[in-house]
Design a protein around this motif. Structure first.
Motif, PDB file in Angstrom:
ATOM      1  N   GLU A  49       4.440   6.540 -14.259  1.00 20.95           N
ATOM      2  CA  GLU A  49       4.013   5.136 -14.248  1.00 20.95           C
ATOM      3  C   GLU A  49       5.128   4.248 -14.784  1.00 20.95           C
ATOM      4  OE1 GLU A  49      -0.332   4.248 -15.360  1.00 20.95           O
ATOM      5  OE2 GLU A  49       0.110   6.125 -16.405  1.00 20.95           O
ATOM      6  N   LEU A  50       5.636   3.375 -13.951  1.00 20.98           N
ATOM      7  CA  LEU A  50       6.689   2.463 -14.383  1.00 20.98           C
ATOM      8  C   LEU A  50       6.156   1.396 -15.333  1.00 20.98           C
ATOM      9  CD1 LEU A  50       8.693   1.886 -11.085  1.00 20.98           C
ATOM     10  CD2 LEU A  50       9.503   3.035 -13.159  1.00 20.98           C
ATOM     11  N   SER A  51       4.945   0.911 -15.072  1.00 17.07           N
ATOM     12  CA  SER A  51       4.360  -0.171 -15.879  1.00 17.07           C
ATOM     13  C   SER A  51       2.902   0.132 -16.179  1.00 17.07           C
ATOM     14  CB  SER A  51       4.484  -1.510 -15.138  1.00 17.07           C
ATOM     15  OG  SER A  51       5.816  -1.779 -14.775  1.00 17.07           O
ATOM     16  N   PRO A  52       2.642   1.076 -17.079  1.00 20.87           N
ATOM     17  CA  PRO A  52       1.258   1.490 -17.347  1.00 20.87           C
ATOM     18  C   PRO A  52       0.386   0.405 -17.966  1.00 20.87           C
ATOM     19  CG  PRO A  52       2.780   2.494 -18.922  1.00 20.87           C
ATOM     20  CD  PRO A  52       3.618   1.870 -17.860  1.00 20.87           C
ATOM     21  N   ASP A  53       1.012  -0.659 -18.491  1.00 22.01           N
ATOM     22  CA  ASP A  53       0.241  -1.740 -19.107  1.00 22.01           C
ATOM     23  C   ASP A  53      -0.165  -2.822 -18.102  1.00 22.01           C
ATOM     24  OD1 ASP A  53       2.872  -2.503 -18.728  1.00 22.01           O
ATOM     25  OD2 ASP A  53       2.979  -3.724 -20.542  1.00 22.01           O
ATOM     26  N   THR A  54       0.175  -2.629 -16.834  1.00 21.70           N
ATOM     27  CA  THR A  54      -0.168  -3.614 -15.811  1.00 21.70           C
ATOM     28  C   THR A  54      -1.673  -3.623 -15.561  1.00 21.70           C
ATOM     29  OG1 THR A  54       1.953  -3.216 -14.738  1.00 21.70           O
ATOM     30  CG2 THR A  54       0.272  -4.352 -13.445  1.00 21.70           C
ATOM     31  N   PRO A  55      -2.300  -4.789 -15.480  1.00 24.58           N
ATOM     32  CA  PRO A  55      -3.730  -4.839 -15.160  1.00 24.58           C
ATOM     33  C   PRO A  55      -3.974  -4.440 -13.706  1.00 24.58           C
ATOM     34  CG  PRO A  55      -2.815  -7.050 -15.198  1.00 24.58           C
ATOM     35  CD  PRO A  55      -1.733  -6.145 -15.715  1.00 24.58           C
ATOM     36  N   GLY A  92      14.715   2.391   7.340  1.00 20.54           N
ATOM     37  CA  GLY A  92      13.634   2.292   8.310  1.00 20.54           C
ATOM     38  C   GLY A  92      12.331   1.752   7.767  1.00 20.54           C
ATOM     39  N   LEU A  93      12.386   1.094   6.613  1.00 24.80           N
ATOM     40  CA  LEU A  93      11.179   0.559   5.973  1.00 24.80           C
ATOM     41  C   LEU A  93      11.219  -0.964   5.950  1.00 24.80           C
ATOM     42  CD1 LEU A  93      11.141   3.004   2.910  1.00 24.80           C
ATOM     43  CD2 LEU A  93       9.640   3.113   4.918  1.00 24.80           C
ATOM     44  N   GLN A  94      10.114  -1.582   6.312  1.00 21.03           N
ATOM     45  CA  GLN A  94      10.037  -3.043   6.332  1.00 21.03           C
ATOM     46  C   GLN A  94       9.212  -3.532   5.135  1.00 21.03           C
ATOM     47  OE1 GLN A  94      11.914  -4.718   8.589  1.00 21.03           O
ATOM     48  NE2 GLN A  94      12.542  -2.657   9.198  1.00 21.03           N
ATOM     49  N   TYR A  95       9.873  -3.740   4.005  1.00 22.58           N
ATOM     50  CA  TYR A  95       9.179  -4.176   2.797  1.00 22.58           C
ATOM     51  C   TYR A  95       8.687  -5.609   2.946  1.00 22.58           C
ATOM     52  CZ  TYR A  95      10.534  -0.132  -0.080  1.00 22.58           C
ATOM     53  OH  TYR A  95      10.663   1.122  -0.613  1.00 22.58           O
ATOM     54  N   ARG A  96       7.486  -5.857   2.422  1.00 22.15           N
ATOM     55  CA  ARG A  96       6.905  -7.201   2.446  1.00 22.15           C
ATOM     56  C   ARG A  96       6.503  -7.596   1.022  1.00 22.15           C
ATOM     57  NH1 ARG A  96       4.997  -9.482   7.135  1.00 22.15           N
ATOM     58  NH2 ARG A  96       4.749 -11.271   5.723  1.00 22.15           N
ATOM     59  N   PHE A  97       7.490  -8.007   0.242  1.00 23.60           N
ATOM     60  CA  PHE A  97       7.200  -8.411  -1.133  1.00 23.60           C
ATOM     61  C   PHE A  97       6.354  -9.679  -1.180  1.00 23.60           C
ATOM     62  CE2 PHE A  97      10.977  -5.728  -1.987  1.00 23.60           C
ATOM     63  CZ  PHE A  97      10.415  -4.898  -2.948  1.00 23.60           C
ATOM     64  N   ASP A  98       6.356 -10.440  -0.081  1.00 18.13           N
ATOM     65  CA  ASP A  98       5.535 -11.648  -0.033  1.00 18.13           C
ATOM     66  C   ASP A  98       4.046 -11.311   0.055  1.00 18.13           C
ATOM     67  OD1 ASP A  98       6.211 -10.588   2.528  1.00 18.13           O
ATOM     68  OD2 ASP A  98       5.428 -12.409   3.469  1.00 18.13           O
ATOM     69  N   LEU A  99       3.720 -10.109   0.512  1.00 19.00           N
ATOM     70  CA  LEU A  99       2.327  -9.685   0.631  1.00 19.00           C
ATOM     71  C   LEU A  99       1.884  -8.766  -0.496  1.00 19.00           C
ATOM     72  CD1 LEU A  99       2.221  -8.736   4.447  1.00 19.00           C
ATOM     73  CD2 LEU A  99       1.573 -10.920   3.398  1.00 19.00           C
ATOM     74  N   LEU A 100       2.854  -8.177  -1.185  1.00 20.60           N
ATOM     75  CA  LEU A 100       2.583  -7.119  -2.154  1.00 20.60           C
ATOM     76  C   LEU A 100       1.613  -7.549  -3.256  1.00 20.60           C
ATOM     77  CD1 LEU A 100       5.251  -4.718  -3.546  1.00 20.60           C
ATOM     78  CD2 LEU A 100       3.722  -5.863  -5.133  1.00 20.60           C
ATOM     79  N   GLN A 101       0.648  -6.669  -3.557  1.00 18.20           N
ATOM     80  CA  GLN A 101      -0.334  -6.922  -4.617  1.00 18.20           C
ATOM     81  C   GLN A 101      -0.049  -5.984  -5.790  1.00 18.20           C
ATOM     82  OE1 GLN A 101      -4.495  -7.752  -3.416  1.00 18.20           O
ATOM     83  NE2 GLN A 101      -3.875  -7.068  -1.372  1.00 18.20           N
ATOM     84  N   HIS A 102       0.605  -6.525  -6.812  1.00 15.64           N
ATOM     85  CA  HIS A 102       0.975  -5.709  -7.956  1.00 15.64           C
ATOM     86  C   HIS A 102      -0.282  -5.240  -8.682  1.00 15.64           C
ATOM     87  CE1 HIS A 102       4.365  -4.305 -10.337  1.00 15.64           C
ATOM     88  NE2 HIS A 102       3.536  -4.341 -11.348  1.00 15.64           N
ATOM     89  N   THR A 103      -0.260  -3.977  -9.130  1.00 15.26           N
ATOM     90  CA  THR A 103      -1.447  -3.423  -9.771  1.00 15.26           C
ATOM     91  C   THR A 103      -1.087  -2.238 -10.652  1.00 15.26           C
ATOM     92  OG1 THR A 103      -3.692  -2.567  -9.357  1.00 15.26           O
ATOM     93  CG2 THR A 103      -1.948  -1.802  -7.883  1.00 15.26           C
ATOM     94  N   ASN A 104      -2.047  -1.785 -11.428  1.00 20.56           N
ATOM     95  CA  ASN A 104      -1.900  -0.556 -12.200  1.00 20.56           C
ATOM     96  C   ASN A 104      -2.018   0.629 -11.241  1.00 20.56           C
ATOM     97  OD1 ASN A 104      -2.942   1.801 -13.875  1.00 20.56           O
ATOM     98  ND2 ASN A 104      -2.478   0.317 -15.472  1.00 20.56           N
ATOM     99  N   THR A 105      -1.176   1.641 -11.408  1.00 21.17           N
ATOM    100  CA  THR A 105      -1.136   2.734 -10.429  1.00 21.17           C
ATOM    101  C   THR A 105      -1.753   4.042 -10.907  1.00 21.17           C
ATOM    102  OG1 THR A 105       1.107   3.383 -11.134  1.00 21.17           O
ATOM    103  CG2 THR A 105       0.929   1.801  -9.304  1.00 21.17           C
TER     104      THR A 105
END
Length: 225
Positions: A49-55, A92-105
């Motif tokens: 987990e890179l950011s375990p404190d993320t909600p 070969g990956l099309q990242y969409r950071f504009d759509l990304l929903q950050h969350t706890n993983t």
């Protein structure tokens, strides 16, 4: 016949370099597949987990998260995301950071362990990363994770039960403890055949070379036995 080469990968599905590293490893392995004595490998993904404190429901976009979490200026974050997007495109990956929903993983990691028990870890890993980075899907809530699990062939009721009971949380923590024991501070991190550590999203050629070298060594030992 030599035993397959084990490739243990510590990663987080919310790590952009982990998805790139996964693609580069796959490309490297594809290059070895045509060898007269093609290397055999067994790949296992492990939790980090890179950011375990993320909600679970983060209020803001990826720019907000990185600017706040890392104390970076928004312009600097924009440049960083632009760079990783270009590198991802090269894989070969099309990242969409504009759509990304950050969350706890953590729940996503529990799901990966459940999928591993059902023989579908690789399919689940790919589905989660694609959902997160290219489709803007939420990967932190149980309902959303169950829907993604069904897509790869897992049973909805079994998946929900495993996630709601935190049945695989101990397995997630065990992976994290092993990472600490290895001294892994960042991901992706590849442990190849239990003896070689490869850090970061290395180019396909790097994976190709190390896999061929290790396979040749294993074949030599097998021939002497």
């Amino acid at each position: 016949m030599s035993e397959p080469i084990s490739i243990d990968i510590w990663s987080d599905i919310a790590c952009p370099w982990c998805y790139i590293g996964k693609r580069n490893l796959e490309a490297g392995l594809a290059s070895t597949a045509g060898d007269p004595d093609a290397p055999q490998v067994e790949i296992t993904f492990h939790s980090f987990e890179l950011s375990p404190d993320t909600p679970v429901d983060f209020d803001g976009d990826e720019l907000d998260f990185l600017a706040g979490h890392k104390g970076m200026a928004r312009e600097q974050v924009e440049q960083m995301l632009s760079h990783v997007t270009k590198v991802a495109a090269g894989a070969g990956l099309q990242y969409r950071f504009d759509l990304l929903q950050h969350t706890n993983t953590v729940k996503a990691h529990e799901l990966l362990h459940f999928a591993k028990a059902k023989g579908l870890q690789h399919e689940m890993e790919e589905r989660l990363m694609s959902a997160y980075f290219t489709e803007g899907k939420h990967v932190g809530r149980v309902d959303d994770l169950v829907a993604l699990a069904v897509e790869v062939g897992l049973d909805a009721d079994e998946t929900r039960s495993a996630l709601e009971s935190a049945e695989y949380l101990d397995a997630v923590r065990a992976d994290q403890a092993q990472a600490r024991a290895y001294g892994i501070n960042g991901v992706p991190f590849f442990v190849i055949d239990g003896q070689y550590g490869v850090s970061g999203a290395q180019p396909p050629e790097a994976f190709e070379n190390v896999i061929r070298d290790i396979w040749a060594q294993k074949q030599g030992v097998a021939a002497e036995a």
